[in-house]
Motif scaffolding. Structure first.
Motif, PDB file in Angstrom:
ATOM      1  N   GLU A 131      40.480  46.508  49.447  1.00 49.73           N
ATOM      2  CA  GLU A 131      40.448  45.200  48.803  1.00 49.73           C
ATOM      3  C   GLU A 131      39.086  44.565  49.044  1.00 49.73           C
ATOM      4  OE1 GLU A 131      40.693  41.829  50.011  1.00 49.73           O
ATOM      5  OE2 GLU A 131      40.739  41.206  47.922  1.00 49.73           O
ATOM      6  N   PRO A 132      38.429  44.075  47.971  1.00 46.36           N
ATOM      7  CA  PRO A 132      37.025  43.683  48.088  1.00 46.36           C
ATOM      8  C   PRO A 132      36.750  42.512  49.022  1.00 46.36           C
ATOM      9  CG  PRO A 132      37.677  43.889  45.793  1.00 46.36           C
ATOM     10  CD  PRO A 132      38.917  43.969  46.594  1.00 46.36           C
ATOM     11  N   ASN A 133      37.675  41.563  49.120  1.00 45.37           N
ATOM     12  CA  ASN A 133      37.313  40.382  49.893  1.00 45.37           C
ATOM     13  C   ASN A 133      37.713  40.444  51.355  1.00 45.37           C
ATOM     14  OD1 ASN A 133      36.189  38.300  47.945  1.00 45.37           O
ATOM     15  ND2 ASN A 133      37.937  39.132  46.878  1.00 45.37           N
ATOM     16  N   PHE A 134      38.904  40.924  51.601  1.00 46.62           N
ATOM     17  CA  PHE A 134      39.352  40.880  53.000  1.00 46.62           C
ATOM     18  C   PHE A 134      39.887  42.212  53.478  1.00 46.62           C
ATOM     19  CE2 PHE A 134      38.523  36.591  53.548  1.00 46.62           C
ATOM     20  CZ  PHE A 134      38.864  35.918  52.385  1.00 46.62           C
ATOM     21  N   LEU A 152      32.804  46.743  45.449  1.00 46.65           N
ATOM     22  CA  LEU A 152      34.071  46.281  44.922  1.00 46.65           C
ATOM     23  C   LEU A 152      35.124  47.379  44.953  1.00 46.65           C
ATOM     24  CD1 LEU A 152      32.865  44.197  41.874  1.00 46.65           C
ATOM     25  CD2 LEU A 152      33.500  43.426  44.147  1.00 46.65           C
ATOM     26  N   LEU A 154      37.765  49.702  44.454  1.00 47.25           N
ATOM     27  CA  LEU A 154      38.666  50.065  43.365  1.00 47.25           C
ATOM     28  C   LEU A 154      38.449  49.245  42.096  1.00 47.25           C
ATOM     29  CD1 LEU A 154      41.974  50.565  45.342  1.00 47.25           C
ATOM     30  CD2 LEU A 154      40.534  52.324  44.352  1.00 47.25           C
ATOM     31  N   ALA A 155      37.781  48.112  42.225  1.00 42.35           N
ATOM     32  CA  ALA A 155      37.568  47.282  41.043  1.00 42.35           C
ATOM     33  C   ALA A 155      36.348  47.752  40.275  1.00 42.35           C
ATOM     34  CB  ALA A 155      37.369  45.824  41.453  1.00 42.35           C
ATOM     35  N   PRO A 244      40.567  50.145  36.434  1.00 48.52           N
ATOM     36  CA  PRO A 244      40.524  49.057  35.471  1.00 48.52           C
ATOM     37  C   PRO A 244      40.074  49.524  34.095  1.00 48.52           C
ATOM     38  CG  PRO A 244      38.726  48.839  37.059  1.00 48.52           C
ATOM     39  CD  PRO A 244      39.500  50.062  37.442  1.00 48.52           C
TER      40      PRO A 244
ATOM     41  N   ALA B 246      37.066  35.062  42.384  1.00 49.81           N
ATOM     42  CA  ALA B 246      36.495  35.847  43.472  1.00 49.81           C
ATOM     43  C   ALA B 246      35.997  37.171  42.901  1.00 49.81           C
ATOM     44  CB  ALA B 246      37.565  36.096  44.535  1.00 49.81           C
ATOM     45  N   PRO B 247      34.974  37.734  43.509  1.00 44.33           N
ATOM     46  CA  PRO B 247      34.433  38.992  42.965  1.00 44.33           C
ATOM     47  C   PRO B 247      35.428  40.153  43.104  1.00 44.33           C
ATOM     48  CG  PRO B 247      33.383  38.433  45.037  1.00 44.33           C
ATOM     49  CD  PRO B 247      34.242  37.272  44.665  1.00 44.33           C
ATOM     50  N   GLY B 248      35.247  41.145  42.261  1.00 44.42           N
ATOM     51  CA  GLY B 248      36.112  42.323  42.349  1.00 44.42           C
ATOM     52  C   GLY B 248      37.497  42.058  41.818  1.00 44.42           C
ATOM     53  N   ILE B 249      37.556  41.251  40.788  1.00 42.27           N
ATOM     54  CA  ILE B 249      38.840  40.768  40.273  1.00 42.27           C
ATOM     55  C   ILE B 249      39.805  41.889  39.919  1.00 42.27           C
ATOM     56  CG2 ILE B 249      38.293  40.704  37.829  1.00 42.27           C
ATOM     57  CD1 ILE B 249      39.201  37.916  37.734  1.00 42.27           C
ATOM     58  N   ASN B 250      39.287  43.002  39.464  1.00 40.25           N
ATOM     59  CA  ASN B 250      40.184  44.084  39.059  1.00 40.25           C
ATOM     60  C   ASN B 250      40.640  44.949  40.219  1.00 40.25           C
ATOM     61  OD1 ASN B 250      40.254  43.477  36.308  1.00 40.25           O
ATOM     62  ND2 ASN B 250      38.325  44.544  35.957  1.00 40.25           N
ATOM     63  N   ILE B 252      41.673  43.479  43.080  1.00 39.22           N
ATOM     64  CA  ILE B 252      42.500  42.628  43.920  1.00 39.22           C
ATOM     65  C   ILE B 252      43.887  42.553  43.315  1.00 39.22           C
ATOM     66  CG2 ILE B 252      42.732  40.353  44.952  1.00 39.22           C
ATOM     67  CD1 ILE B 252      39.813  39.905  44.497  1.00 39.22           C
ATOM     68  N   MET B 260      44.873  34.769  49.986  1.00 39.56           N
ATOM     69  CA  MET B 260      43.645  33.997  50.164  1.00 39.56           C
ATOM     70  C   MET B 260      43.914  32.517  49.959  1.00 39.56           C
ATOM     71  SD  MET B 260      40.506  35.971  48.431  1.00 39.56           S
ATOM     72  CE  MET B 260      40.949  37.464  47.641  1.00 39.56           C
ATOM     73  N   LYS B 265      41.453  30.202  52.052  1.00 39.27           N
ATOM     74  CA  LYS B 265      40.214  30.843  51.650  1.00 39.27           C
ATOM     75  C   LYS B 265      39.996  30.736  50.155  1.00 39.27           C
ATOM     76  CE  LYS B 265      39.063  32.323  55.609  1.00 39.27           C
ATOM     77  NZ  LYS B 265      38.040  31.523  56.265  1.00 39.27           N
TER      78      LYS B 265
ATOM     79  N   ILE C  45      43.850  38.192  56.733  1.00 40.45           N
ATOM     80  CA  ILE C  45      42.834  37.314  57.292  1.00 40.45           C
ATOM     81  C   ILE C  45      43.219  37.102  58.731  1.00 40.45           C
ATOM     82  CG2 ILE C  45      41.866  35.024  57.119  1.00 40.45           C
ATOM     83  CD1 ILE C  45      42.992  35.262  54.128  1.00 40.45           C
TER      84      ILE C  45
END
Lengths: 302, 418, 277
Positions: A131-134, A152, A154-155, A244, B246-250, B252, B260, B265, C45
């Protein structure tokens, strides 16, 4: 002469008796539904109502379907990538772990553990990690100060497939390792000792003795990889559902979408889906046959 | 010997009598219901128990499955002609209805009963004068937001999409660790739900989307590869480039984006009226949230928002107990049963009466947007897949708006032509 | 002196490499186990190590999902399927390896070819067939399907094992007057234990983890098996990751334990029974 003939005959009968129970299950629960599936591929069917026979129309439509060609291309790339990686790496690891001491056994067992986990769990787990953010991966990269390496995953169409190939390797490495390990047991120690005496070092021993002697096992591993690569579904479905925008679409995910709809496609197209299934079968068989032909001068008797 | 014979004869006669009695007795009817409405997992058994205790001759058995296996099971059951009496056809409403697998409610229910539903909801499930499904819950979409973050940063509720982009910039400027609007499009459906009402926002004409999906009006030429669609796609692109999401939308998943949001967040979250009950269940204590209307295309324009219900119920046409199934359905919709169930599941009701009696502030607020409802669920051949894939491509930067629109139309044409 | 050092260095490099692979292999699973003890909001998180370990997820899974029942069902299905598969595949594998009969190669090829059939394609036809045989929504139907599914690969493996056992053993037994079956049962079969263990492990893993057939052919809640039950934790709108991880841990433990036990047997058999040369 008659005695020999009847001995042969009783051997034949014994042979048939031994295979009949297995064949019974096989024919009823595999062959019959498969034939039905072939019939389905020659018709239009929504899952309810009439099946309309349309001959090869589904196959013709397939040839004009850009998504199918994309899926096929992805399958081929997947097959090549996973076959190479999932044959070489387990082979090397098996050789490294061939001695039977505690540490090696420990490694061998641990490497097999991912194989025990179901695809659904593996897919969900790695989707979380990527997962890109966390997700775990980017978090670790961040903490190591390697921020520019963050992706990113998998995105990102560029990275999605490599990630999936990696996860496939992660999961199946231990499985092939054990197969190679079993194969290595068959190579007598004397062969290695003789080579040592001749002054060959590890690398040469590996390349010129181990690899050739492992040929039959390697053939099996390659075939299983190839077939698995064309059939692959669960892992990709759990991680990206083919997205995607079809970046990770393979024939099996496309099939599934057509038959059951990812969330909704209106009318299910079972006949078309079945045709794709048959194509998967054809390609796997073709690839395996080609592979076997290449290795024709081999010890695997048929 | 004689005694044994007597006993045997007596037993035979007794058994014979019992058999006759059993054959003559009324067999209890059993009705099965399959849904995927997991918000109603506790409410449904209560409804069923109540019914079963009051109606011993008609027994109801229900199961709530998780969506990821439901469609498969349903299709297998339909293929084997063994589907349940009452089912939730989801997006297969039209195909099952037109295929004769589910009944046309217009033939079985009277006007009086059907007029109790919010008008748009009935229209959604009507094709050619045939009503194939009844709405169980209604739905609208809005933007949920974290009140604490908004207060702390002194943010105003955005009126238009441009306002939203400004708010996003402010948020990013003040605290780069907070995403303005986490959006998880890995499974494609949210992107679709987000994009489709925008077409109506551009044209103020909800019938356009219906026509794009259904292609039933011979007088009207529509194509996905047209001005309004491209404008709507451009808007999505503008939002993506405005770093709203947020970046990487596809990559997530929806629930990751949701996490988040819960963890502070993410400042905002685009979702439907099913979210409040989810927030209750999952968000940490003290999570301070509210919801505002979907922004409008330009100042003064209508805040069109998706309003179509995904939770709907149909009755199998091949059921042997259609009358009984309908009786149970009417029971489910009766005010004494329906309203409490909606309250328990925190769902948005689809009947006018329950809507008027709404007390839950969040749901009430969201229900008031039903008037500005725009279609966003596609039933046409290949439509949904085409749009979902194209939107994913657009959001990921792989397609331009023009390319995406063209791809949608050609995908749809290819499927229709098959 | 120098040579000894060289060997040591090579070994160290080797073990470092292996260790890295080990970490990459195991870490995600460790993470999964840790997550199963965490509160759901802490999973994405928050620090890696949980504030406090909680058993709530496990409690939830055990109580709400009736996972005990699913566990039982999966155990029954897996055990019976493995038994059936072993019985028929060992017999057939032996025949393909040692007995000559007309059509042997053709039938074997057909078995191998069936390995290429993707299960999604046979899903609906198999469903319809089971329905006609009144085997739908029954563990029996599922067992029969898994057996059918598993024989091809199992026969393939067993045959490969039998091939490595010299023909001489069977032949001398027959010359000594034994029947074909006795030759099979008393002479050759005991040597195939590692093969049997291998087939058992592989089938155990695939059947225990199988999702699609289990989800489609079983309809009543009391007959559900493990994988669909755990998968139900992945919701459409949200997923309870903590409980999902707890469920996954529960699902994984039996196979892990079985594998560790069987694996020792398997290795023992391989090295002890290996016929060199």
């Amino acid at each position: 002469m008659r005695k020999r003939r009847s001995l042969e005959k009783s051997q034949h009968i014994f042979g048939y008796l031994m295979i009949i129970p297995a064949l019974l299950f096989f024919v009823i629960f595999v062959i019959y539904p498969s034939l039905d599936a072939i019939g389905l591929s020659l018709s239009f069917w929504h899952g309810y109502g009439e099946r309309v026979f349309v001959g090869l129309q589904n196959y013709i439509n397939l040839l004009h379907d850009p998504v199918f060609w994309l899926a096929l291309k992805n399958n081929i790339i997947f097959v090549i990538a996973t076959t190479i990686l999932q044959t070489l790496i387990p082979m090397v690891l098996a050789v490294m772990l061939v001695r039977n001491n505690f540490l090696n056994t420990f490694f061998r067992v641990s490497f097999f553990v991912p194989n025990i986990i179901s695809f659904i769990i593996t897919g969900s787990l790695w989707a979380m990690i990527f997962e890109p953010n966390f997700g775990l991966l980017n978090t670790i990269l961040q903490n190591l100060g390697l921020e520019t390496w963050k992706q990113l995953w998998l995105a990102d169409p560029k990275w999605a497939f490599p990630c999936i190939v990696f996860v496939s390797l992660w999961q199946s490495m231990g499985f092939y390792l054990i197969i190679f390990y079993a194969g290595l047991q068959r190579i007598p120690d004397e062969v290695y000792e003789a080579a040592s005496v001749d002054g060959a070092d590890s690398l040469r021993r590996f390349l010129f003795i181990t690899v050739p002697l492992l040929r039959p096992v390697t053939t099996v591993v390659v075939i299983i990889n190839v077939i698995g690569g064309f059939k692959v579904f669960d892992l990709i479905w759990a991680m990206t559902t083919g997205g995607p925008n079809h970046a990770t679409e393979v024939m099996a995910t496309y099939l599934y979408t057509l038959a059951f709809g990812s969330v909704g496609t209106g009318t299910p197209r079972m006949g078309y889906a079945a045709a794709i299934g048959i194509m998967i079968l054809i390609f796997s068989v073709l690839a395996s046959v080609i592979q076997l032909r290449i290795r024709e001068a081999d010890t695997l008797e048929y | 010997m004689a005694r044994k014979v007597k006993v045997t004869i007596a037993t035979l006669i007794l058994s014979g009598l019992l058999l006759v009695a059993a054959a003559g007795a009324q067999e209890a009817v059993t009705i099965t219901m399959w849904t995927w409405f997991d918000d109603f997992q506790t409410a449904f058994p209560k409804i069923v128990d109540k019914w079963n205790s009051e109606h011993p001759e008609i027994r109801v058995e229900q199961q709530v499955f998780s969506l990821n296996e439901y469609l498969q099971k349903l299709q297998a059951a339909v293929a084997g002609e063994s589907e349940p009496d009452i089912l939730a056809p989801h997006v297969m409403v039209r195909s099952l209805g037109e295929g004769g697998v589910t009944i046309d409610f217009n033939e079985w229910l009277d006007e009086e009963f059907l007029s109790r539903f919010a008008p748009g909801t009935i229209r959604q499930f009507t094709w050619d004068g045939h009503l194939y499904s009844l709405p169980w819950t209604a739905q609208t979409f809005g933007i949920f937001y974290n009140k604490d973050i908004f207060e702390k940063m002194g943010l105003n509720i955005p009126e238009t999409w441009d306002d939203l982009i400004e708010v996003s910039h402010t948020i990013r400027g003040m605290d780069s660790s907070i995403q303005p609007l986490p959006f998880g499009n890995r499974d494609k459906w949210l992107g679709c739900d987000f994009f489709l009402p925008l077409i109506t926002q551009v044209t103020d004409d909800p019938t356009l989307l219906i026509e794009l999906d259904r292609r039933t009006d011979p007088e009207r030429e529509v194509s996905w590869n047209s001005e309004p669609v491209i404008e709507a796609l451009k808007l999505v692109k503008k939002l993506v480039e405005g770093e709203v999401f947020a970046p990487g939308i596809n990559g997530i998943a929806n629930e990751q984006a949701l996490t988040m949001f819960y963890m502070g967040k993410g400042a905002m979250f685009y979702s439907g009226s099913w979210l409040p009950v989810t927030i209750d269940r999952e968000a940490p204590q003290g999570f301070n949230w509210d919801v505002f209307e979907t922004p409008a295309y330009a100042p003064g324009k209508r805040h069109w928002t998706g309003n179509e219900s995904g939770a709907n119920l149909a009755v199998s046409a091949r059921s042997k107990h259609i009358e009984e199934a309908l009786e149970f359905l009417k029971f489910m919709y009766s005010p004494e049963v329906y309203s409490p169930a909606m309250v328990e599941a925190r769902g948005m009701p689809a009947t006018m009466e329950a809507l008027q009696g709404l007390e839950d502030p969040a749901i009430k607020k969201m229900a008031s947007w039903l008037e500005d409802g725009a279609p966003h669920i596609l039933y046409g051949e290949g439509s949904w897949d085409a749009v979902a894939n194209a939107v994913q491509g657009l959001m990921g930067g792989q397609l331009t708006p023009e390319e995406a629109a063209a791809q949608i139309e050609s995908d749809v044409q290819r499927v229709i032509g098959r | 002196m120098n040579i000894k050092l060289k060997i040591k260095a090579g070994d160290i490099v080797r073990y470092i490499f292996l260790f890295i692979v080990f970490v990459v292999t195991i870490f995600p699973l460790v993470w999964m186990v840790i997550n199963s003890f965490k509160n759901r909001s802490e999973i994405f998180i928050g620090p890696l190590w949980p504030e406090k370990f909680m058993l709530d997820n496990y409690k939830f899974v055990i109580e709400n999902l009736d996972i005990g029942k699913s566990f039982m069902n999966t155990t029954i299905v897996t055990a019976v399927s493995i038994f059936l598969i072993l019985v028929v595949s060992v017999m057939a594998g032996y025949a393909f390896a040692k007995i000559k009969f007309p059509g042997r190669n053709a039938i074997f090829l057909a078995l191998i070819a069936s390995l290429t059939i993707p299960p999604q394609v046979t899903l609906i036809p198999l469903f319809l067939m089971l329905k006609e045989m009144s085997l739908l929504d029954s563990l029996t139907g599922l067992i029969a399907s898994y057996t059918g599914l598993g024989v091809a690969f199992s026969i393939f493996l067993m045959r490969a094992f039998f091939v490595t056992i010299p023909d001489a053993l069977r032949e001398s037994a027959i010359i000594d007057g034994a029947s074909e079956f006795t030759a099979f049962w008393k002479v050759v079969l005991p040597l195939a234990k590692p093969g049997i263990a291998t087939v058992a492990i592989f089938q155990f893993v695939s059947i225990w983890n199988e999702f699609m057939y289990a989800a489609t052919f079983i309809l009543s809640p009391e007959k559900r098996t493990l994988q669909p039950t755990i998968r139900s934790l992945v919701g459409r709108y949200s997923t309870d990751w903590g409980s999902l991880c707890a469920g996954m841990v529960i699902a994984v433990i039996p196979i892990l334990v079985t594998f560790i036990i069987l694996q020792k047997q398997f290795i023992k058999g391989l090295t002890a029974g290996a016929i060199k040369g």
